[in-house]
Write a protein that holds these residues in place. Structure first.
Motif, PDB file in Angstrom:
ATOM      1  N   GLY A   1       7.735  14.721 -25.480  1.00  0.00           N
ATOM      2  CA  GLY A   1       8.695  14.271 -26.474  1.00  0.00           C
ATOM      3  C   GLY A   1       9.908  13.535 -25.935  1.00  0.00           C
ATOM      4  N   TYR A   2       9.971  13.320 -24.633  1.00  0.00           N
ATOM      5  CA  TYR A   2      11.122  12.608 -24.064  1.00  0.00           C
ATOM      6  C   TYR A   2      10.971  11.102 -24.285  1.00  0.00           C
ATOM      7  CZ  TYR A   2      12.635  16.889 -21.738  1.00  0.00           C
ATOM      8  OH  TYR A   2      13.076  18.160 -21.477  1.00  0.00           O
ATOM      9  N   ASP A   3      12.099  10.440 -24.501  1.00  0.00           N
ATOM     10  CA  ASP A   3      12.118   8.992 -24.724  1.00  0.00           C
ATOM     11  C   ASP A   3      12.035   8.279 -23.371  1.00  0.00           C
ATOM     12  OD1 ASP A   3      12.444   6.424 -25.661  1.00  0.00           O
ATOM     13  OD2 ASP A   3      14.625   6.595 -25.893  1.00  0.00           O
ATOM     14  N   LEU A   4      10.846   8.238 -22.826  1.00  0.00           N
ATOM     15  CA  LEU A   4      10.622   7.640 -21.511  1.00  0.00           C
ATOM     16  C   LEU A   4       9.444   6.674 -21.586  1.00  0.00           C
ATOM     17  CD1 LEU A   4      10.983  10.766 -19.177  1.00  0.00           C
ATOM     18  CD2 LEU A   4      12.442   8.743 -19.118  1.00  0.00           C
ATOM     19  N   ASN A   5       9.738   5.405 -21.366  1.00  0.00           N
ATOM     20  CA  ASN A   5       8.698   4.388 -21.331  1.00  0.00           C
ATOM     21  C   ASN A   5       8.779   3.682 -19.974  1.00  0.00           C
ATOM     22  OD1 ASN A   5       8.003   4.611 -24.272  1.00  0.00           O
ATOM     23  ND2 ASN A   5      10.136   3.954 -24.437  1.00  0.00           N
ATOM     24  N   PHE A   6       7.635   3.307 -19.429  1.00  0.00           N
ATOM     25  CA  PHE A   6       7.695   2.587 -18.158  1.00  0.00           C
ATOM     26  C   PHE A   6       6.776   1.380 -18.181  1.00  0.00           C
ATOM     27  CE2 PHE A   6       4.086   5.414 -17.474  1.00  0.00           C
ATOM     28  CZ  PHE A   6       3.181   4.621 -16.790  1.00  0.00           C
TER      29      PHE A   6
ATOM     30  N   ARG B   1       0.799  -1.233   0.000  1.00  0.00           N
ATOM     31  CA  ARG B   1       0.000   0.000   0.000  1.00  0.00           C
ATOM     32  C   ARG B   1       0.837   1.292   0.000  1.00  0.00           C
ATOM     33  NH1 ARG B   1      -5.567   1.111   3.226  1.00  0.00           N
ATOM     34  NH2 ARG B   1      -5.493   3.373   3.389  1.00  0.00           N
ATOM     35  N   PRO B   2       1.845   1.439   0.856  1.00  0.00           N
ATOM     36  CA  PRO B   2       2.613   2.692   0.832  1.00  0.00           C
ATOM     37  C   PRO B   2       3.303   2.955  -0.510  1.00  0.00           C
ATOM     38  CG  PRO B   2       3.098   1.426   2.818  1.00  0.00           C
ATOM     39  CD  PRO B   2       2.326   0.522   1.908  1.00  0.00           C
ATOM     40  N   ASN B   3       3.656   1.870  -1.211  1.00  0.00           N
ATOM     41  CA  ASN B   3       4.330   2.034  -2.502  1.00  0.00           C
ATOM     42  C   ASN B   3       3.468   2.762  -3.523  1.00  0.00           C
ATOM     43  OD1 ASN B   3       6.079  -1.208  -2.630  1.00  0.00           O
ATOM     44  ND2 ASN B   3       6.463   0.613  -1.409  1.00  0.00           N
ATOM     45  N   PHE B   4       2.182   2.483  -3.511  1.00  0.00           N
ATOM     46  CA  PHE B   4       1.301   3.057  -4.523  1.00  0.00           C
ATOM     47  C   PHE B   4       1.228   4.572  -4.387  1.00  0.00           C
ATOM     48  CE2 PHE B   4      -0.587  -1.239  -3.625  1.00  0.00           C
ATOM     49  CZ  PHE B   4       0.049  -1.858  -4.677  1.00  0.00           C
ATOM     50  N   MET B   5       1.234   5.042  -3.145  1.00  0.00           N
ATOM     51  CA  MET B   5       1.212   6.494  -2.919  1.00  0.00           C
ATOM     52  C   MET B   5       2.497   7.149  -3.425  1.00  0.00           C
ATOM     53  SD  MET B   5      -0.429   6.669   0.882  1.00  0.00           S
ATOM     54  CE  MET B   5      -0.192   5.026   1.523  1.00  0.00           C
ATOM     55  N   LYS B   6       3.589   6.393  -3.429  1.00  0.00           N
ATOM     56  CA  LYS B   6       4.885   6.941  -3.834  1.00  0.00           C
ATOM     57  C   LYS B   6       5.104   6.872  -5.343  1.00  0.00           C
ATOM     58  CE  LYS B   6       6.581   5.687   0.711  1.00  0.00           C
ATOM     59  NZ  LYS B   6       7.237   4.684   1.541  1.00  0.00           N
ATOM     60  N   ILE B   7       4.530   5.860  -5.990  1.00  0.00           N
ATOM     61  CA  ILE B   7       4.733   5.756  -7.440  1.00  0.00           C
ATOM     62  C   ILE B   7       3.764   6.634  -8.223  1.00  0.00           C
ATOM     63  CG2 ILE B   7       5.699   3.429  -7.300  1.00  0.00           C
ATOM     64  CD1 ILE B   7       2.986   2.427  -8.479  1.00  0.00           C
ATOM     65  N   ALA B   8       2.613   6.970  -7.635  1.00  0.00           N
ATOM     66  CA  ALA B   8       1.588   7.726  -8.381  1.00  0.00           C
ATOM     67  C   ALA B   8       2.133   9.028  -8.976  1.00  0.00           C
ATOM     68  CB  ALA B   8       0.384   7.999  -7.480  1.00  0.00           C
ATOM     69  N   PRO B   9       2.785   9.891  -8.188  1.00  0.00           N
ATOM     70  CA  PRO B   9       3.272  11.138  -8.795  1.00  0.00           C
ATOM     71  C   PRO B   9       4.408  10.901  -9.789  1.00  0.00           C
ATOM     72  CG  PRO B   9       4.021  10.962  -6.516  1.00  0.00           C
ATOM     73  CD  PRO B   9       3.028   9.854  -6.731  1.00  0.00           C
ATOM     74  N   ILE B  10       5.207   9.860  -9.571  1.00  0.00           N
ATOM     75  CA  ILE B  10       6.305   9.547 -10.494  1.00  0.00           C
ATOM     76  C   ILE B  10       5.739   9.152 -11.851  1.00  0.00           C
ATOM     77  CG2 ILE B  10       8.187   7.917 -10.950  1.00  0.00           C
ATOM     78  CD1 ILE B  10       8.611   7.845  -7.864  1.00  0.00           C
ATOM     79  N   ILE B  11       4.713   8.320 -11.838  1.00  0.00           N
ATOM     80  CA  ILE B  11       4.078   7.902 -13.091  1.00  0.00           C
ATOM     81  C   ILE B  11       3.437   9.101 -13.802  1.00  0.00           C
ATOM     82  CG2 ILE B  11       2.093   6.615 -13.995  1.00  0.00           C
ATOM     83  CD1 ILE B  11       2.863   4.351 -12.085  1.00  0.00           C
ATOM     84  N   ASN B  12       2.807   9.981 -13.047  1.00  0.00           N
ATOM     85  CA  ASN B  12       2.182  11.161 -13.660  1.00  0.00           C
ATOM     86  C   ASN B  12       3.217  12.037 -14.373  1.00  0.00           C
ATOM     87  OD1 ASN B  12      -0.397  10.487 -12.849  1.00  0.00           O
ATOM     88  ND2 ASN B  12      -0.273  11.622 -10.930  1.00  0.00           N
ATOM     89  N   VAL B  13       4.376  12.211 -13.751  1.00  0.00           N
ATOM     90  CA  VAL B  13       5.426  13.032 -14.369  1.00  0.00           C
ATOM     91  C   VAL B  13       5.992  12.321 -15.594  1.00  0.00           C
ATOM     92  CG1 VAL B  13       7.666  14.119 -14.046  1.00  0.00           C
ATOM     93  CG2 VAL B  13       5.978  14.202 -12.205  1.00  0.00           C
ATOM     94  N   LEU B  14       6.189  11.007 -15.509  1.00  0.00           N
ATOM     95  CA  LEU B  14       6.688  10.251 -16.663  1.00  0.00           C
ATOM     96  C   LEU B  14       5.749  10.397 -17.860  1.00  0.00           C
ATOM     97  CD1 LEU B  14       7.971   6.947 -15.007  1.00  0.00           C
ATOM     98  CD2 LEU B  14       9.345   8.569 -16.331  1.00  0.00           C
ATOM     99  N   LYS B  15       4.453  10.310 -17.603  1.00  0.00           N
ATOM    100  CA  LYS B  15       3.473  10.463 -18.690  1.00  0.00           C
ATOM    101  C   LYS B  15       3.577  11.849 -19.311  1.00  0.00           C
ATOM    102  CE  LYS B  15      -0.205   7.357 -17.040  1.00  0.00           C
ATOM    103  NZ  LYS B  15      -1.580   7.352 -16.459  1.00  0.00           N
ATOM    104  N   ARG B  16       3.711  12.848 -18.458  1.00  0.00           N
ATOM    105  CA  ARG B  16       3.788  14.229 -18.938  1.00  0.00           C
ATOM    106  C   ARG B  16       5.043  14.467 -19.771  1.00  0.00           C
ATOM    107  NH1 ARG B  16       3.339  16.704 -14.181  1.00  0.00           N
ATOM    108  NH2 ARG B  16       5.431  17.589 -14.042  1.00  0.00           N
ATOM    109  N   LYS B  17       6.162  13.929 -19.298  1.00  0.00           N
ATOM    110  CA  LYS B  17       7.430  14.103 -20.025  1.00  0.00           C
ATOM    111  C   LYS B  17       7.401  13.357 -21.362  1.00  0.00           C
ATOM    112  CE  LYS B  17       9.716  16.599 -16.988  1.00  0.00           C
ATOM    113  NZ  LYS B  17      10.113  18.001 -17.285  1.00  0.00           N
ATOM    114  N   LYS B  18       6.765  12.200 -21.391  1.00  0.00           N
ATOM    115  CA  LYS B  18       6.675  11.454 -22.650  1.00  0.00           C
ATOM    116  C   LYS B  18       5.856  12.226 -23.668  1.00  0.00           C
ATOM    117  CE  LYS B  18       5.583   6.924 -24.608  1.00  0.00           C
ATOM    118  NZ  LYS B  18       6.896   6.806 -25.269  1.00  0.00           N
ATOM    119  N   LEU B  19       4.766  12.834 -23.215  1.00  0.00           N
ATOM    120  CA  LEU B  19       3.949  13.647 -24.108  1.00  0.00           C
ATOM    121  C   LEU B  19       4.719  14.850 -24.632  1.00  0.00           C
ATOM    122  CD1 LEU B  19       0.477  13.626 -22.295  1.00  0.00           C
ATOM    123  CD2 LEU B  19       1.028  12.582 -24.503  1.00  0.00           C
TER     124      LEU B  19
END
Length: 364
Positions: free
Chosen positions: A30-35, A10-28
């Motif tokens: 134009g950055y070469d970021l896939n997860f 459970r604590p992990n999900f709270m920590k990965i959520a903002p990281i995933i949101n930023v990764l999605k934003r950076k990919k949009l």
């Protein structure tokens, strides 16, 4: 660049959520970021994990290793076997782990033996208590990590004192607070608010899950009896962890102002915390959230890996000492509880700093 993100509890999900949101934003952008998101299945109760995906806007995992429960060794072994197969099928440039659960340590071991670099979010924190499985997980993970992302300057200094190259250590702030600030406006009143007739600042929230508190009948019975008697008939809302539920059922413990509930989702639980008179817990993460929300927090532990919550936050440590617990309640009801200051970089932008550093490191 292909990043494998690991979550297991459970604590992990709270920590990965903002990281995933930023990764999605950076990919949009134009950055070469896939997860690829790997759920180890360490927490497999839907109320402990499944509901979090929807609430926090996390995509459902690409794979669930479904390791479920077992001894420390059984769980670690099952995670390692499953994660090794996952990396063989889906090669990765970087494995990103968060926190200090068994999944964090086990997946770090597999990644390094597979020749893959590891980034550890929430690196460097230490309680000094080797009886805690989490402390061992932290030490093992940090002994193998390549990129250390820390929540405090103290955590950074802990790593540097151990001989970690300072160029590998990045003080970025606290991703838990990113999630809190993102979703605070969406906190929602749980059903028990009305059914119990709760009133703002006139009830307590309690969580207990650490073996030292909940695995021995006399410990948990003494804790519940004292807290119930000290709370001046304020309702105590106790969302019960599955580990604790089994023991409570066998003991048949009942107190007139203590209300057991099923585990709550993130939005409902933090609604209760935000409006509580005080929180009684043995969780480190909750003491971070109460500090930001300026809610008194009484931690039933002798030590903490998050000393800033005590030094400038709203948290105090009482262990299982009846005198310390009693004094904490006296301070609460006297209205003289300390006010919180915000720790450095706990500003809601830790994930941005993490991904920006990875982009810089990998020249993306």
């Amino acid at each position: 660049m292909n990043i494998t993100i690991v979550a297991g509890a459970r604590p992990n999900f709270m920590k990965i959520a903002p990281i995933i949101n930023v990764l999605k934003r950076k990919k949009l952008a134009g950055y070469d970021l896939n997860f690829r998101l790997v759920h180890t299945g360490q927490h497999y109760d839907n109320s402990l994990s499944g509901a979090f995906f929807e609430e926090l806007g996390i995509p459902y995992p690409d794979v669930n290793l479904e390791v479920k429960s077992g001894t420390q060794a059984e769980q670690t072994g099952a995670i390692m076997i499953g994660f090794e197969k996952e990396l063989q099928k889906n090669p990765s440039d970087l494995v990103l782990v968060v926190g200090d659960v068994t999944s964090t340590m086990a997946c770090t071991l597999v990644a390094k033996k597979s020749g893959i670099k590891v980034a550890h979010v929430e690196a460097g924190i230490r309680s000094g208590d080797m009886k805690m499985p989490e402390e061992i997980n932290r030490i093992v993970t940090d002994s193998l990590t390549d990129y250390f992302f820390t929540t405090s300057k103290l955590a950074s200094n802990n790593l540097i004192k151990l001989g970690v190259d300072s160029n590998q250590v990045f003080f970025v702030g606290n991703v838990m607070i990113d999630t809190l600030k993102t979703h605070e406006s969406r906190f929602k009143q749980p059903e028990i608010w009305k059914s119990l007739g709760l009133k703002q600042k006139h009830y307590f929230v309690m969580t207990l899950h650490r073996p030292s508190n909940v695995d021995e009948a006399q410990n948990i019975e003494a804790i519940l009896k004292q807290i119930s008697s000290l709370s001046k008939d304020y309702p105590i809302v106790f969302p019960v962890h599955p580990r604790t539920k089994k023991l409570l059922q066998s003991l048949n413990l009942s107190y007139k102002n203590l209300y057991y509930t099923e585990p709550l989702g993130y939005l409902e639980f933090n609604f209760l915390v935000k409006h509580a008179f005080g929180v009684i817990t043995d969780s480190g993460g909750i003491s971070e959230e109460t500090t930001i929300m300026n809610v008194p927090c009484v931690t039933l532990r002798e030590n903490t890996e998050r000393p800033e919550t005590c030094e400038i936050g709203t948290n105090i440590l009482v262990g299982k000492d009846p005198i310390k617990i009693e004094n904490a309640f006296k301070t609460l009801f006297s209205g003289t509880w300390k006010q919180a200051q915000v720790p450095a970089l706990w500003d809601g932008h830790a994930a941005d700093r993490i991904i920006s550093q990875l982009i810089k490191t990998y020249h993306l």
